[in-house]
Design an enzyme around this catalytic site. Sequence first.
Site, PDB file in Angstrom:
ATOM      1  N   ARG A   1       0.836  -1.198   0.000  1.00 43.56           N
ATOM      2  CA  ARG A   1       0.000   0.000   0.000  1.00 43.56           C
ATOM      3  C   ARG A   1       0.875   1.254   0.000  1.00 43.56           C
ATOM      4  O   ARG A   1       0.400   2.338  -0.272  1.00 43.56           O
ATOM      5  CB  ARG A   1      -0.911   0.000   1.234  1.00 43.56           C
ATOM      6  CG  ARG A   1      -1.961  -1.090   1.218  1.00 43.56           C
ATOM      7  CD  ARG A   1      -2.747  -1.091   2.521  1.00 43.56           C
ATOM      8  NE  ARG A   1      -1.896  -1.375   3.674  1.00 43.56           N
ATOM      9  CZ  ARG A   1      -2.293  -1.321   4.941  1.00 43.56           C
ATOM     10  NH1 ARG A   1      -3.544  -0.995   5.217  1.00 43.56           N
ATOM     11  NH2 ARG A   1      -1.459  -1.601   5.923  1.00 43.56           N
TER      12      ARG A   1
ATOM     13  N   TYR B   1      -1.535  -2.615  -4.541  1.00 43.24           N
ATOM     14  CA  TYR B   1      -1.746  -4.022  -4.912  1.00 43.24           C
ATOM     15  C   TYR B   1      -2.279  -4.099  -6.343  1.00 43.24           C
ATOM     16  O   TYR B   1      -1.930  -5.004  -7.102  1.00 43.24           O
ATOM     17  CB  TYR B   1      -2.728  -4.694  -3.943  1.00 43.24           C
ATOM     18  CG  TYR B   1      -2.295  -4.652  -2.488  1.00 43.24           C
ATOM     19  CD1 TYR B   1      -0.948  -4.720  -2.135  1.00 43.24           C
ATOM     20  CD2 TYR B   1      -3.236  -4.545  -1.468  1.00 43.24           C
ATOM     21  CE1 TYR B   1      -0.552  -4.674  -0.794  1.00 43.24           C
ATOM     22  CE2 TYR B   1      -2.853  -4.513  -0.137  1.00 43.24           C
ATOM     23  CZ  TYR B   1      -1.515  -4.569   0.191  1.00 43.24           C
ATOM     24  OH  TYR B   1      -1.125  -4.530   1.507  1.00 43.24           O
TER      25      TYR B   1
ATOM     26  N   LYS C   1      -2.543 -18.920   4.529  1.00 47.53           N
ATOM     27  CA  LYS C   1      -3.566 -19.583   5.328  1.00 47.53           C
ATOM     28  C   LYS C   1      -4.103 -18.629   6.379  1.00 47.53           C
ATOM     29  O   LYS C   1      -3.372 -17.710   6.752  1.00 47.53           O
ATOM     30  CB  LYS C   1      -3.019 -20.833   6.005  1.00 47.53           C
ATOM     31  CG  LYS C   1      -1.640 -20.723   6.635  1.00 47.53           C
ATOM     32  CD  LYS C   1      -1.315 -19.707   7.682  1.00 47.53           C
ATOM     33  CE  LYS C   1      -2.070 -19.663   8.951  1.00 47.53           C
ATOM     34  NZ  LYS C   1      -1.539 -18.638   9.911  1.00 47.53           N
TER      35      LYS C   1
END
Length: 323
Positions: free
Chosen positions: A39, A60, A99
């Site tokens: 960012r 991004y 994850k």
Amino acid sequence: MPSSEKVRWGILGPGSIASRLLQDADRGTNFSVVAVGSRSRDRAAEFGSRFGIARVHGSYEALLADPAVDAVYIALPNSLHHPMTMLALAAGKHVLSEKPYSRHPEQVVEAFDAAEAAGLSLMEAFMWRHSPQTRRFMELLPEVGELQSIRSTFGFVMASTSDVRLEPGLDGGALMDLGCYTISGSRMVAGAEPVRVFGEQTLGPTGVDVRFSGLLRFPSGVVAEIVAGFTSTQRSLEAVGSKGTLVSRDPWQGELGGIELNGRAEPVGVPDDAYRLEMESLSAAILGHGQPLLGRADALGQARTIDALFRSAASGNPVSLAG
Ligand SMILES: NC(=O)c1ccc[n+]([C@@H]2O[C@H](COP(=O)([O-])OP(=O)(O)OC[C@H]3O[C@@H](n4cnc5c(N)ncnc54)[C@H](OP(=O)(O)O)[C@@H]3O)[C@@H](O)[C@H]2O)c1
């Protein structure tokens, strides 16, 4: 993409796990990390110079639009995994998402449907599943005889009060951060999906679970007990059967301990970097060599179990997953 080429990866989020992944990425046989997006352009540039990554992006979206990037590694807080995956797939990039992919099963279905429709690869980043130690654990598992129960733990003492893991809005909490490994371990050892779960959580001051305990019942009758938390240090995976017990002392990170069968230490083979192996596994699939180690079924099994455990903890009742 010709199979002789290397997959060109971009990293979304120059944080702590992205730094860890890059420790051994130079040795990747079938991939190279070519870009990073943050960012903040300054943070991307600092990370790029630290790891010798030439292409740095101050958003991004800019990384996703980079034609020199084939695949992206999403190393962002939990609540961003799914939305960023959908944007990446729409931009034509293969995805390795940290994850837990999501606590919402319908998001897993949406993402794998989109990946399949676009002919792109998608994998949830459970690096521990790629380690030689995990492979050895599964080779030794039949030695315990008929499997009866599974126990697994993962915890560390959270010193910070401002970690993303404590933020409810970013899908923090101990079950999401650490319990997802114990679910992954239980499902791998049982070789099946749970049919009923029961969860108990202890909430901390920010509203996320700082401790979570659960029971997972599998179709064979095997019951797995899981413990995750931010208030004590523990790491283990244990399979108990009719002929003995197999224990891994540090199954998730493989830094301590080893594997013991009936109390006797077992050689685990040559240690290797699970993060690089994970990247090589998905890169191989992208290059047309086989399937990723972990696909839709595994990610969906994870999300269904997490979702059911949260529902159980909220209601105080067991939750059925059968049917
Ligand atoms: N596989 C493993 O062994 C392992 C280990 C640890 C963590 N993880 C997983 O990796 C993911 C990232 O964990 P981490 O420890 O690397 O986290 P982190 O360092 O706190 O954050 C990673 C990056 O996320 C970006 N970000 C985007 N929105 C943010 C927000 N609202 N607040 C804070 N950061 C934000 C930041 O990059 P910019 O602001 O510069 O864009 C930051 O550098 C999590 O899903 C976690 O479960 C996996």
